[in-house]
Design an enzyme around this catalytic site. Structure first.
Site, PDB file in Angstrom:
ATOM      1  N   GLY A 157       0.811  -1.209   0.000  1.00 12.79           N
ATOM      2  CA  GLY A 157       0.000   0.000   0.000  1.00 12.79           C
ATOM      3  C   GLY A 157       0.847   1.264   0.000  1.00 12.79           C
ATOM      4  N   THR A 302      -6.046   2.224   9.427  1.00 11.48           N
ATOM      5  CA  THR A 302      -5.179   1.182   9.936  1.00 11.48           C
ATOM      6  C   THR A 302      -5.458   0.893  11.411  1.00 11.48           C
ATOM      7  OG1 THR A 302      -3.577   2.131   8.438  1.00 11.48           O
ATOM      8  CG2 THR A 302      -2.762   0.488   9.970  1.00 11.48           C
ATOM      9  N   ASP A 394      -4.608  -3.448  -0.942  1.00 13.19           N
ATOM     10  CA  ASP A 394      -3.563  -4.423  -0.606  1.00 13.19           C
ATOM     11  C   ASP A 394      -4.069  -5.863  -0.702  1.00 13.19           C
ATOM     12  OD1 ASP A 394      -1.209  -3.064  -0.163  1.00 13.19           O
ATOM     13  OD2 ASP A 394      -1.469  -2.892   2.003  1.00 13.19           O
ATOM     14  N   PRO A 395      -3.723  -6.567  -1.773  1.00 11.84           N
ATOM     15  CA  PRO A 395      -4.037  -8.000  -1.788  1.00 11.84           C
ATOM     16  C   PRO A 395      -3.425  -8.746  -0.592  1.00 11.84           C
ATOM     17  CG  PRO A 395      -3.426  -7.262  -3.992  1.00 11.84           C
ATOM     18  CD  PRO A 395      -3.169  -6.108  -3.066  1.00 11.84           C
ATOM     19  N   HIS A 396      -2.315  -8.253  -0.054  1.00  9.03           N
ATOM     20  CA  HIS A 396      -1.729  -8.975   1.083  1.00  9.03           C
ATOM     21  C   HIS A 396      -2.427  -8.675   2.409  1.00  9.03           C
ATOM     22  CE1 HIS A 396       1.713  -5.711   1.397  1.00  9.03           C
ATOM     23  NE2 HIS A 396       0.671  -5.333   2.095  1.00  9.03           N
ATOM     24  N   TYR A 425       1.872   7.029 -24.958  1.00  8.59           N
ATOM     25  CA  TYR A 425       0.865   6.134 -25.553  1.00  8.59           C
ATOM     26  C   TYR A 425       1.297   4.669 -25.532  1.00  8.59           C
ATOM     27  CZ  TYR A 425       1.958  10.208 -28.579  1.00  8.59           C
ATOM     28  OH  TYR A 425       2.440  11.365 -29.085  1.00  8.59           O
ATOM     29  N   SER A 452      12.671  -3.862 -11.175  1.00  4.15           N
ATOM     30  CA  SER A 452      12.552  -5.322 -11.161  1.00  4.15           C
ATOM     31  C   SER A 452      11.633  -5.780 -10.043  1.00  4.15           C
ATOM     32  CB  SER A 452      13.932  -5.945 -10.945  1.00  4.15           C
ATOM     33  OG  SER A 452      14.737  -5.685 -12.068  1.00  4.15           O
TER      34      SER A 452
HETATM   35  C1  LIG Z   1      -1.487  -1.042   5.444  1.00  8.04           C
HETATM   36  C2  LIG Z   1      -1.826   0.314   5.034  1.00  8.04           C
HETATM   37  C3  LIG Z   1      -0.966   1.083   4.239  1.00  8.04           C
HETATM   38  C4  LIG Z   1       0.424   0.637   3.870  1.00  8.04           C
HETATM   39  O1  LIG Z   1       0.455  -0.510   3.181  1.00  8.04           O
HETATM   40  P1  LIG Z   1       1.737  -1.479   3.130  1.00  8.04           P
HETATM   41  O2  LIG Z   1       1.174  -2.606   2.366  1.00  8.04           O
HETATM   42  O3  LIG Z   1       2.100  -1.810   4.535  1.00  8.04           O
HETATM   43  O4  LIG Z   1       2.819  -0.757   2.414  1.00  8.04           O
HETATM   44  C5  LIG Z   1      -1.398   2.334   3.836  1.00  8.04           C
HETATM   45  N1  LIG Z   1      -2.603   2.800   4.208  1.00  8.04           N
HETATM   46  C6  LIG Z   1      -3.447   2.103   4.992  1.00  8.04           C
HETATM   47  C7  LIG Z   1      -4.764   2.680   5.354  1.00  8.04           C
HETATM   48  C8  LIG Z   1      -3.088   0.830   5.431  1.00  8.04           C
HETATM   49  O5  LIG Z   1      -3.928   0.138   6.217  1.00  8.04           O
END
Ligand SMILES: *Cc1c(COP(=O)(O)O)cnc(C)c1O
Length: 639
Positions: A157, A302, A394-396, A425, A452
């Protein structure tokens, strides 16, 4: 995907499971992934001579090297087993982590064996395309028009937020550059500098089309901040909720905009951006002639999982356009809750009406009676996401993919030309093979922040989206399991009798109506009216419920924690502090609230019986840990 399969998606079959229930299948497919790759190697030019023979392999140093390899892996495994965090277990409720999807683990390993690098198409012909496809899956989920939108995978993120601000920054300086170039100044001659700094994203992008037609796009682009650099304060302000993730501070620093050009937006009693104050601040900036570079709005903060009123932000922008002729870029930081957009889409990918949505939740038994989700205003926020210029997700986190997997989606892919390091383009199929897919020509490395990067990540996300569709019947089901467990958790915490430890008595307090599945709670000793002491008690509780005590694997409950302070939240935490029974005086003195913080994402507690049993055990664990704290305090007194 055929519907008849997705409608029977079984959540428990998606994960390896807390007891490795799917061990046989997982091992079989892991073996498949590796052996397929080995065949691929050995079948490559079978006429080639063997360069490493069995005689070579018999050499003592050869064998020794293999044994040392094994030894190092033994060591690593021991280290990992000792101190890794058991995300897979419902005993873990802390950060946004849970078990990850088997399909994405397997797809990652499978693709990793081929070591694709998504920086350049030639190093990753397969996985670059999977990345584009996965990006478009996410765009579609957010309601973007996939013919015009673009999305790609980032490391997380943070980098996705960087990219949002990067395009916003470059976009902002294009109109000034247009005014400066002799062959384009006629396009904006009717505009004052202030108007040039307040144009809408789509108007600016339409102008770039004209620049491309005139063949001067690259020249003008170099007159924007990308070429000539930045001048102090030339962009105006970035409005970010006070609850901001610190990636926004980093971003302001990295892009040379300067942290002091963040205007923090206060939050309301629900930890969401305060809509009234946001409006006042925005109007007053515009009236003072201060341009707004971007407005950031958060879908799932968060710390408490609050979901901002995206619909209000979009409405505000429209109002500013109509009232003042001033527009601004809108970026949504949906790193945490973005995947929940899938919960609103039917199998055709259409955003459902509220009543239909609730009916479907009940019909599919995704969300039972008694659990209210979403609140109507949250529904409206998700519905409005398609109007933002860009979105971080965030897929993770709630995509249940292993690290490192973030993503950024942009509503209008023309914007990529502003940051690209190829001729403009890149998306246009200008080569002479019109049958090739348009995306063929995308060289990711020159159009994104990173260079990369692992193509395996794209394979993992792509595979997950194929198995678990981004709608009510796929991700919707999986995410709902966590939301339901979180709601039950809140109910239990609210209803629990105080926990008795010897002569002392501890109440449990909880933030009552989370927007998503983040549960914040605290233990409060009866009779204690000292907020500082209260915070220390909960801090100690966190230590006992985390890796901090050095007992990760043997610990019986793991959570996370955070401090809600005055500088980020103003007096908002006071509402909670008051409900715990502390005086205003105490709050004014301490101005910070320490809370335990549990993102409840597990898919394993979606049946009431399982949950009730879990809760019974959890209460005992709490009593046990409180007993330990009481003992520690008694000992200190004796000393
Ligand atoms: C987790 C989070 C981020 C940062 O994402 P990372 O994957 O840790 O780099 C940014 N904004 C919010 C609101 C988040 O919850």
């Amino acid at each position: 995907m055929t519907k008849q399969f997705t409608s029977h998606l079984n959540i428990d079959a998606l994960f390896l499971g807390p007891k490795s229930e799917n061990a046989v299948f997982f091992r079989e497919m892991m073996e498949y992934a590796v052996s397929e790759h080995m065949h691929w190697r050995s079948d490559f030019h079978p006429e080639d001579p063997a360069l490493v023979t069995s005689v070579d392999r018999y050499a003592p140093d050869y064998r020794e090297t293999l044994y040392r390899t094994e030894g190092i892996l033994n060591q690593l495994s021991a280290k990992l087993k000792n101190t890794s965090v058991p995300w897979f277990s419902p005993r873990y409720m802390g950060h946004m982590n849970a078990d990850t999807l088997m399909v994405s683990n397997l797809a990652y390993v499978m693709a990793m064996m081929y070591n694709p690098n998504n920086c350049a198409h030639e190093s990753s012909p397969t996985t670059t395309e999977l990345e584009i496809e996965a990006g478009l899956d996410l765009c579609r989920m957010f309601g973007y028009d996939t013919r015009r939108a673009w999305g790609h995978i980032t490391s997380g993120g943070t980098v996705a937020n960087y990219e949002g601000l990067w395009v916003a920054r470059n976009l902002k300086t294009i109109p000034l550059a247009i005014a400066r170039h002799p062959q384009s100044c006629d396009l904006v001659e009717d505009k004052s500098e202030q108007q040039l700094l307040n144009m809408s994203s789509s108007d600016i992008l339409d102008l770039t089309d004209e620049l491309k037609r005139r063949g001067i796009f690259e020249e003008v682009r170099e007159l924007s901040c990308r070429g000539v650099g930045i001048k102090q304060g030339m962009f105006g302000k970035v409005l970010v909720p006070q609850s901001k993730h610190y990636s926004w501070m980093k971003a302001m620093d990295v892009f040379g905009i300067g942290q002091e050009h963040i205007v923090p937006l206060p939050v309301d009693e629900y930890y969401r951006t305060d809509v009234e104050k946001m409006r006042e601040i925005t109007f007053s900036l515009i009236e003072q002639g201060e341009p707004i570079l971007a407005m950031v709005t958060v879908v799932g903060t968060t710390e408490v999982g609050a979901i901002d009123r995206v619909d209000e932000v979009i409405a505000l922008r429209q109002e500013c356009e109509e009232r003042y002729g001033a527009s601004f870029y809108v970026h949504i930081d949906a790193a945490y809750a973005g995947y929940a957009s899938a919960m609103f889409l039917n199998e055709q990918g259409e955003f459902m009406e509220y009543d239909e949505l609730i009916r479907r939740y009940r019909g599919l038994e995704i969300i039972p009676d008694g659990v209210i989700w979403p609140k109507p205003e949250i529904y409206q926020s998700f519905r409005a996401m398609c109007h933002a210029d860009s979105i971080t997700v965030d897929p993770h986190k709630v995509g249940f993919i292993q690290y490192a997997a973030g993503a950024v989606c942009m509503k209008d892919k023309r914007i990529v030309d502003l940051i690209s390091y190829r001729a403009a383009y890149v998306f246009e199929d200008v080569n002479d093979q019109p049958k090739q897919p348009v995306n063929r020509r995308v060289v990711l490395g020159s159009s994104i922040m990173e260079g990369s990067k692992a193509g395996a990540t794209s394979a993992a996300i792509w595979a997950a989206h194929r198995l678990v569709p981004l709608n009510i019947n796929g991700y919707g089901k999986v995410i709902a399991a966590g939301i339901v467990a979180a709601n039950w958790m809140v109910k239990k915490l609210l209803a629990t009798e105080p926990l008795v430890v010897g002569k002392r008595c501890f109440e449990i307090h909880v933030m009552p109506h989370p927007d998503f599945h983040m549960v914040n709670f605290t233990f409060k000793e009866r009779g204690n009216d000292d907020l500082g002491h209260h915070n220390r008690l909960n801090k100690r509780m966190y230590e006992l419920c985390s890796y901090a005590t050095g007992r990760t694997y043997t610990n019986d409950f793991l959570t996370s924690s955070t401090s809600l302070g005055y500088s980020e939240y103003g007096d908002t935490p006071w509402h909670y502090v008051a409900s715990c029974g502390f005086s205003q005086e105490e709050w004014n003195k301490v101005r910070s609230l320490y809370v335990l913080r549990a993102a409840v994402m597990t898919h394993c507690l979606r049946n009431t019986d399982d949950f009730d049993e879990y809760w019974e055990r959890l209460q005992e664990i709490f009593i046990h840990k409180l007993t330990q704290i009481v003992d520690e305090e008694e000992k200190k007194k004796v000393v």
